[in-house]
Design an enzyme around this catalytic site. Structure first.
Site, PDB file in Angstrom:
ATOM      1  N   ASP A   7       0.879  -1.184   0.000  1.00 47.93           N
ATOM      2  CA  ASP A   7       0.000   0.000   0.000  1.00 47.93           C
ATOM      3  C   ASP A   7       0.913   1.229   0.000  1.00 47.93           C
ATOM      4  OD1 ASP A   7       0.905   0.368   2.597  1.00 47.93           O
ATOM      5  OD2 ASP A   7      -1.071   0.316   3.539  1.00 47.93           O
ATOM      6  N   CYS A  64       3.302  -3.014   3.896  1.00 45.34           N
ATOM      7  CA  CYS A  64       2.445  -1.871   4.227  1.00 45.34           C
ATOM      8  C   CYS A  64       3.205  -1.059   5.269  1.00 45.34           C
ATOM      9  CB  CYS A  64       1.044  -2.310   4.682  1.00 45.34           C
ATOM     10  SG  CYS A  64       0.957  -3.239   6.208  1.00 45.34           S
ATOM     11  N   THR A  66       3.203  -1.023   8.568  1.00 45.11           N
ATOM     12  CA  THR A  66       3.740  -1.885   9.625  1.00 45.11           C
ATOM     13  C   THR A  66       4.024  -3.308   9.150  1.00 45.11           C
ATOM     14  OG1 THR A  66       1.502  -2.537  10.186  1.00 45.11           O
ATOM     15  CG2 THR A  66       2.436  -0.674  11.431  1.00 45.11           C
ATOM     16  N   HIS A  97      11.546 -23.416   8.806  1.00 49.07           N
ATOM     17  CA  HIS A  97      10.573 -24.102   9.664  1.00 49.07           C
ATOM     18  C   HIS A  97       9.144 -24.046   9.143  1.00 49.07           C
ATOM     19  CE1 HIS A  97      13.242 -23.669  13.531  1.00 49.07           C
ATOM     20  NE2 HIS A  97      13.916 -24.082  12.482  1.00 49.07           N
ATOM     21  N   HIS A 133       8.582 -30.287  10.904  1.00 47.59           N
ATOM     22  CA  HIS A 133       8.101 -29.014  10.349  1.00 47.59           C
ATOM     23  C   HIS A 133       6.973 -29.257   9.348  1.00 47.59           C
ATOM     24  CE1 HIS A 133      11.010 -26.871  12.580  1.00 47.59           C
ATOM     25  NE2 HIS A 133      12.059 -27.380  11.938  1.00 47.59           N
TER      26      HIS A 133
END
Ligand code: RB5
Length: 143
Positions: A7, A64, A66, A97, A133
């Protein structure tokens, strides 16, 4: 092929990531956005998630402000494992993992130098393929 999406909060960092991919001759497709104008991160998370699930791209990078909203959105899609990373240790571990298929970052969180190293680590670390995993990844997909 790497799918890119962001964004307005991730636009500038995405431009830096594109420079890195071009230098390394890593093919990518940019699913927007295309400017600093305010827009809605779910649009781009959904486009990148679809690109991966449709087999158009193997991995994605979402940015974005954050990295949080865009990764939450991507993780709503079955088969998408988006990892929000701000350090190289996590980027390596999530490939080894979790076999993460999307790297999410915050354009207002990490600087361009670190972000490029995180991308480099993410793209160059294979899934370990270890049984424990694989089992845990399978468990993610059931209620
Ligand atoms: C946009 O201002 C901001 O909310 C967005 O980029 C992101 O940080 C959301 O999680």
């Amino acid at each position: 092929m790497i799918a890119l999406g962001c964004d307005h909060g991730g636009y500038e960092l995405k431009q830096e990531i594109k420079k890195y991919l071009e230098e390394k001759e890593i093919p990518y497709k940019d699913y927007g956005c295309d400017s600093l104008q305010s827009t809605d991160y779910p649009i781009y998370a959904k486009r990148v998630a679809h690109a991966i699930l449709d087999g158009e791209c193997e991995k994605g990078i979402l940015i974005c402000g954050t990295g949080i909203g865009i990764s939450i959105t991507a993780n709503k899609f079955k088969g998408i494992r988006a990892a929000l990373c701000s350090d190289c240790f996590s980027a390596e571990a999530t490939r080894l993992h979790n076999d993460a298929n999307i790297l999410a970052m915050g354009g207002r969180v990490v600087g361009p130098g670190l972000a490029v190293k995180i991308v480099d680590t993410f793209l160059n670390t294979p899934f370990s393929g270890e049984e424990r995993h694989k089992r845990r990844i399978e468990q993610m997909e059931t209620d």
